[in-house]
Scaffold this motif. Structure first.
Motif, PDB file in Angstrom:
ATOM      1  N   ILE A 691       6.073  -6.198 -11.143  1.00 31.37           N
ATOM      2  CA  ILE A 691       6.094  -4.785 -10.742  1.00 31.37           C
ATOM      3  C   ILE A 691       6.709  -4.633  -9.346  1.00 31.37           C
ATOM      4  CG2 ILE A 691       4.627  -2.790 -10.170  1.00 31.37           C
ATOM      5  CD1 ILE A 691       2.704  -3.794 -12.379  1.00 31.37           C
ATOM      6  N   TYR A 692       6.327  -5.545  -8.417  1.00 23.04           N
ATOM      7  CA  TYR A 692       6.850  -5.475  -7.054  1.00 23.04           C
ATOM      8  C   TYR A 692       8.374  -5.654  -7.056  1.00 23.04           C
ATOM      9  CZ  TYR A 692       7.417  -6.420  -2.062  1.00 23.04           C
ATOM     10  OH  TYR A 692       7.821  -6.363  -0.751  1.00 23.04           O
ATOM     11  N   LEU A 693       8.850  -6.629  -7.849  1.00 22.86           N
ATOM     12  CA  LEU A 693      10.297  -6.874  -7.934  1.00 22.86           C
ATOM     13  C   LEU A 693      11.035  -5.630  -8.420  1.00 22.86           C
ATOM     14  CD1 LEU A 693      12.845  -8.761  -8.124  1.00 22.86           C
ATOM     15  CD2 LEU A 693      12.141  -9.237 -10.464  1.00 22.86           C
ATOM     16  N   ILE A 694      10.504  -5.013  -9.477  1.00 25.21           N
ATOM     17  CA  ILE A 694      11.214  -3.880 -10.087  1.00 25.21           C
ATOM     18  C   ILE A 694      11.150  -2.636  -9.200  1.00 25.21           C
ATOM     19  CG2 ILE A 694      11.292  -2.317 -12.075  1.00 25.21           C
ATOM     20  CD1 ILE A 694      10.103  -4.640 -13.742  1.00 25.21           C
ATOM     21  N   SER A 695       9.939  -2.251  -8.800  1.00 28.87           N
ATOM     22  CA  SER A 695       9.792  -0.960  -8.119  1.00 28.87           C
ATOM     23  C   SER A 695      10.113  -1.009  -6.629  1.00 28.87           C
ATOM     24  CB  SER A 695       8.376  -0.420  -8.325  1.00 28.87           C
ATOM     25  OG  SER A 695       7.437  -1.354  -7.846  1.00 28.87           O
ATOM     26  N   THR A 696       9.821  -2.136  -5.968  1.00 25.12           N
ATOM     27  CA  THR A 696      10.057  -2.210  -4.517  1.00 25.12           C
ATOM     28  C   THR A 696      11.394  -2.858  -4.188  1.00 25.12           C
ATOM     29  OG1 THR A 696       7.662  -2.392  -4.203  1.00 25.12           O
ATOM     30  CG2 THR A 696       9.050  -2.942  -2.308  1.00 25.12           C
ATOM     31  N   ASN A 697      11.600  -4.087  -4.645  1.00 24.54           N
ATOM     32  CA  ASN A 697      12.852  -4.787  -4.324  1.00 24.54           C
ATOM     33  C   ASN A 697      14.081  -4.097  -4.901  1.00 24.54           C
ATOM     34  OD1 ASN A 697      11.375  -6.638  -2.981  1.00 24.54           O
ATOM     35  ND2 ASN A 697      12.032  -8.423  -4.162  1.00 24.54           N
ATOM     36  N   LEU A 698      13.990  -3.730  -6.171  1.00 24.93           N
ATOM     37  CA  LEU A 698      15.166  -3.152  -6.838  1.00 24.93           C
ATOM     38  C   LEU A 698      15.123  -1.628  -6.884  1.00 24.93           C
ATOM     39  CD1 LEU A 698      15.409  -5.653  -9.844  1.00 24.93           C
ATOM     40  CD2 LEU A 698      16.737  -5.684  -7.738  1.00 24.93           C
TER      41      LEU A 698
END
Length: 748
Positions: A691-698
Motif C-alpha cells: 500500500i505504501y509503495l502504491i499510494s505514497t511512493n508512486l
C-alpha cells in the motif's frame, strides 16, 4: 478492386503463365491421376472470364484463382476436380457465366462444387446477424454434401489473408476477426494444422502488429540459443534412433507467434518465461502401416531410457485418434536445460495427415468415399443444430464454435462403446449426446460404478452409465452444466417445447376464464391485461398463467371495466415513463456522433470534447490508453472501445465487420480504472509495504483492495486509477521487487 499496375501487358501475361505453370508442375509431381487437359481448359476459361478485372492490389484478378488452386493442390493435396473448381470458384459470382455454363463445360461434379462455393461467397458473415447465421448454415450443409467445398474455401481464405495488406484497416480487422473466430478453429477441426497455424499468425499480425513484431524479434534473437539447447537434447536420441536402423527426420518446431502471445496474455508472463517454446518432432519412414504403432512405442522406450518422463503429459493419439484423424504419440521429458520438452512421434503418413488433414488420405490410396466417411462423425454432431437452429443468430454461431474449438476426451458406455466428447464434458453432455430423451430425463450418472451428479465432469477413460427418471424435467439451470453444442441445442429445444406447452395451457385457461365472464377475447383485451399485469408481452402472460405465477382472479376483470379505463392508463403511464427513464439513464455520456463524423478508412482519435469523451469504454475488458484497441459503432452511433483481444470484440469483428473503427488514444488527461492481481508468500507487514509503495511512493489512487491468505500464500486484488498502460507496467515491475511478491499483473 481496380488500381493501376505498372506491369506491361506482356510482363503481366508472363507472370500469369508462370504462376499457372507452377500450379501444373506441383500437380504433375503428385500421386494423383494426371488430368492436365481439363485443368488447362479450366484455367483458359477462368482467365478469359476475369479478363480486364483487377484485385485491390492492382494485379490481374486471375492471379487469385491460380493462387487458390495452387494451395488446394500443393498445400492441401487435392486433385484435378478440386483444382478446376478452385480456378473457377469466382466465375459465377463475378462474371455473366452461370452454373449451367460451368456444368456444360466441365461436368456435374465440378459445377456442384463451384455452386457450393458461390452460395457461401463473401465469407461466412454478411452485414446482418441473421444473414451471417444463414450463410454459416449454408456452408455446413454444403460441406456435408461435398467436403471439398470447405477445403477450397479454406484455401481461398488463406490466400486472402496472405494478401490482406492491400485492404483498408477496418476491413483488415473484420477479415482477421472472422478468420480467428471461425476459419482457424474450423481448419483445426478438419486437421489442417499448417493452415490453421498460418491463419492464426496472419490474424494476429494484423490485429496486434506491434506485439507480433516484438515476438518475432524475440524469436529471432533467441534462435541461436534454442538451436544449441535442442542440439544437446537431440544428440543422444539420434544415436539411439540410428541404432534402431530407422530412416527419420528429427527437428524442433517453434510455437507459432499467436500461441506464444496467447500464453503470455493468459498467464500474464513475459516472453522469457514461455518455457515450452518449442516441441521436438520425430517423423520416421514406414512403408508398412501395420508397423507404425510398434515403432512409435519403441522410440518412446528409447527416449524414456535417456530422459525423465512427465507422467501426466503422455498422449496416445495412435490407439485413440482425434476426431479429425490426427494420430501421433506425444511424450514430455525433462531436457538438459531443466525445462520440459514435448516430443511428438509420428510416421510419415501420420505427419502428412496431421499437417494437411483428411485430404492427405488421397496420397495413401484411400478413396473419396472412405475419406468423407471419416468426417461424418463430426458432421453428425452439428446435424441437430442445423435442424433446430438457435433463434438468435449470434447464439447460433457461438454454439457451433463450441464444437470447433473442442479438445477431446474419450469415455466408454457400460457395454464398452467408445464415445468422443469435448474436454470438460459432463454426465449431462453424454446423456444428450446419446439421445434427447435420455438428456431431458437424466438425474445422475455412475462413473466406474460410483454415483455422481449430472454436473460431474468426465475424464478420459471413464466408464459412464447415465441414470434417468420419467418424472425428471429439464431446467434452464442445466445450461451451465453443458459444454457440447449438441447438448446446449437439445436442451434449449426441449425447454422451448416445454415452454410452448405451458404457454398453450395458459392461453386456453385465460380464454376460458374470459368467456365464462362474458368478456370478448380480443387483441385489445389481451393488451390491457398485459399492461395491468406488468408483463412484456402476451406470450409471457400466457406462460405465467400456465405456470401458476398469475392467478385468474376478479382483479384481472377490474382492469378491463370501462370505469377503470382511466386508472388503467394511469397504471400504464408509470410503466411507460419508467421504460423511457431507464433508457435515458442507460444512455452513455459520450456525445452522439452524426454518421458522417466517422470515417471508417481513417484512424478514429479517442479524445475529450467539451469535457466529455467522444467514446465509451467497454465494460467487458476495461481498456486503458496504451492498450491495442478498436472501436465498435453501436446502434446509437457511439464508438464503444474494446481491447483488441477482447472476446466480445472478436464476436463483433466477426459479426459486424462494417462497424469496426481503427482507434488511437490522443490524450492522457483522464484517469482509468485498472485491476492488478498480486500473489506471493505471506509475511508480516507485506500488505503495508504494498500500500505504501502504491499510494505514497508512486502516488497512485487505490479505489478497492481485496486480500486473502491461505497456508502461507496470499492473493491480493486491487483497483487503481491510472493514466495508461505505461503506469501499469511500471507499477507491476515495482511490486515484483517487494520481498515475497511472486507475481503482479493487470487483469481485465
Amino acid at each position: 478492386m481496380t488500381e493501376a499496375t505498372n506491369e506491361s501487358p506482356q510482363r503481366e501475361e508472363q507472370m500469369i503463365e508462370a504462376a499457372y505453370q507452377n500450379l501444373l508442375n506441383g500437380y504433375l509431381s503428385s500421386n494423383h491421376r494426371k488430368k492436365v487437359e481439363i485443368i488447362e481448359k479450366a484455367f483458359r476459361f477462368a482467365k478469359e472470364a476475369h479478363k480486364g478485372i483487377r484485385r485491390r492490389s492492382g494485379e490481374p484478378y486471375i492471379m487469385h484463382p491460380i493462387a487458390v488452386a495452387t494451395i488446394v493442390s500443393q498445400e492441401i493435396g487435392l486433385g484435378s476436380t478440386s483444382i478446376c473448381a478452385a480456378l473457377l470458384h469466382d466465375v459465377v459470382e463475378d462474371t455473366d457465366y452461370t452454373i449451367e455454363d460451368i456444368e456444360a463445360q466441365f461436368g456435374k461434379k465440378i459445377a456442384q462444387i463451384v455452386e457450393g462455393l458461390t452460395k457461401i461467397s463473401g465469407g461466412i458473415f454478411g452485414t446482418h446477424a441473421s444473414a451471417q447465421a444463414e450463410n454459416f448454415r449454408k456452408l455446413l450443409l454444403t460441406m456435408s454434401s461435398d467436403i471439398r467445398v470447405i477445403l477450397i474455401k479454406m484455401a481461398d481464405r488463406l490466400h486472402n489473408m496472405r494478401t490482406l495488406a492491400s485492404m483498408p484497416p477496418n476491413k483488415q480487422y473484420k477479415i482477421a476477426g472472422e478468420t480467428l473466430y471461425i476459419y482457424a478453429p474450423l481448419a483445426h477441426r478438419l486437421g489442417l494444422f499448417a493452415i490453421k497455424t498460418e491463419l492464426e499468425d496472419l490474424s494476429f499480425k494484423y490485429e496486434h502488429p506491434e506485439a507480433y513484431k516484438a515476438i518475432d524479434e524475440q524469436i529471432e534473437k533467441s534462435a541461436p540459443h534454442n538451436q544449441e539447447v535442442f542440439a544437446r537434447f537431440a544428440a543422444p536420441i539420434r544415436e539411439r534412433l540410428d541404432k534402431m536402423g530407422l530412416k527419420y527426420e528429427f527437428k524442433a518446431r517453434v510455437k507459432n507467434r499467436y500461441s506464444i502471445w496467447k500464453k503470455m496474455e493468459t498467464k500474464h508472463i513475459p516472453f522469457s518465461e514461455v518455457y515450452d517454446f518449442y516441441a521436438a518432432r520425430i517423423v520416421f519412414e514406414c512403408p508398412n502401416e501395420a508397423d507404425e504403432k510398434r515403432i512409435c512405442w519403441n522410440i518412446y522406450s528409447e527416449i524414456t531410457d535417456l530422459y525423465r518422463l512427465h507422467p501426466d503429459r503422455t498422449r496416445d493419439w495412435i490407439s485413440t485418434p482425434k476426431a479429425n484423424g490426427y494420430r501421433a504419440l506425444h511424450i514430455t521429458v525433462m531436457g538438459p536445460d531443466g525445462n520440459w520438452v514435448e516430443v511428438q512421434i509420428r510416421s510419415r503418413r501420420m505427419d502428412d495427415i496431421a499437417e494437411r488433414g483428411f485430404a492427405a488420405h488421397w496420397k495413401y490410396k484411400i478413396g473419396e468415399g472412405e475419406e468423407e466417411s471419416e468426417l461424418q462423425a463430426w458432421l453428425q454432431t452439428i446435424e441437430d443444430i442445423l435442424k433446430n437452429p438457435e433463434p438468435n443468430a449470434v447464439d447460433f454461431l457461438d454454439t457451433i464454435k463450441l464444437n470447433l474449438f473442442a479438445r477431446e476426451i474419450v469415455v466408454f458406455t457400460p457395454k464398452g462403446e467408445l464415445i468422443t466428447l469435448p474436454n470438460d464434458s459432463t454426465v449431462l453432455d453424454l446423456a444428450f449426446t446419446l439421445h434427447t430423451e435420455i438428456g431431458t430425463h437424466c438425474i445422475a450418472g455412475k462413473i466406474n460404478h460410483k454415483l455422481v451428479p449430472l454436473s460431474y465432469k468426465l475424464q478420459s477413460g471413464d466408464q459412464v452409465e447415465v441414470l434417468t427418471s420419467k418424472s425428471q424435467q429439464p431446467s434452464p439451470e442445466w445450461e451451465k452444466y453443458l459444454v457440447t453444442a449438441k447438448g446446449k441445442t437439445r436442451l434449449r429445444a426441449a425447454l422451448r417445447h416445454n415452454r410452448r406447452k405451458v404457454i398453450d395451457k395458459g392461453q386456453a385457461q385465460l380464454t376460458a376464464f374470459l368467456e365464462q365472464n362474458n368478456v370478448p377475447v380480443t387483441n385489445e383485451t389481451m393488451t390491457r391485461i398485459v399492461g395491468s399485469e406488468r408483463v412484456p408481452n402476451k406470450e409471457e402472460l400466457f406462460y405465467m398463467i400456465g405456470n401458476n405465477e398469475i392467478a385468474l382472479s376478479p382483479q384481472i376483470l377490474k382492469a378491463l371495466r370501462p370505469a377503470s379505463h382511466g386508472i388503467l392508463n394511469r397504471l400504464m403511464r408509470p410503466f411507460g415513463n419508467r421504460s423511457k427513464q431507464a433508457h435515458d439513464t442507460a444512455a452513455p455520456e459520450p456525445a452522439t456522433l452524426a454518421a458522417h463524423d466517422i470515417d471508417y478508412k481513417k484512424v478514429y482519435e479517442l479524445k475529450t470534447v467539451d469535457g466529455k469523451p467522444n467514446y465509451k469504454l467497454a465494460p467487458c475488458c476495461h481498456p486503458i490508453p496504451g492498450d491495442d484497441v478498436l472501436g465498435f459503432v453501436n446502434d446509437n452511433n457511439e464508438v464503444v472501445v474494446h481491447k483488441m483481444d477482447c472476446e466480445t470484440a472478436n464476436r463483433l469483428k466477426a459479426s459486424f465487420g462494417p462497424r469496426i473503427v481503427q482507434c488511437r488514444w490522443e490524450t492522457k488527461s483522464a484517469t482509468f480504472m485498472a485491476t492488478i492481481a498480486i500473489e506471493g508468500i505471506d509475511r508480516m507487514g507485506i500488505l503495508q509495504e504494498i500500500i505504501y509503495l502504491i499510494s505514497t511512493n508512486l502516488a497512485i489512487n487505490i479505489r478497492r483492495l481485496d486480500v486473502s491468505a491461505d497456508e502461507g500464500v496470499f492473493h491480493c486484488e486491487l483497483d487503481v486509477l491510472i493514466e495508461d498502460t505505461e503506469v501499469v507496467t511500471n507499477l507491476c515491475k515495482r511490486l515484483k521487487k517487494v520481498k515475497g511478491v511472486n507475481s503482479a499483473s493487470r487483469v481485465s
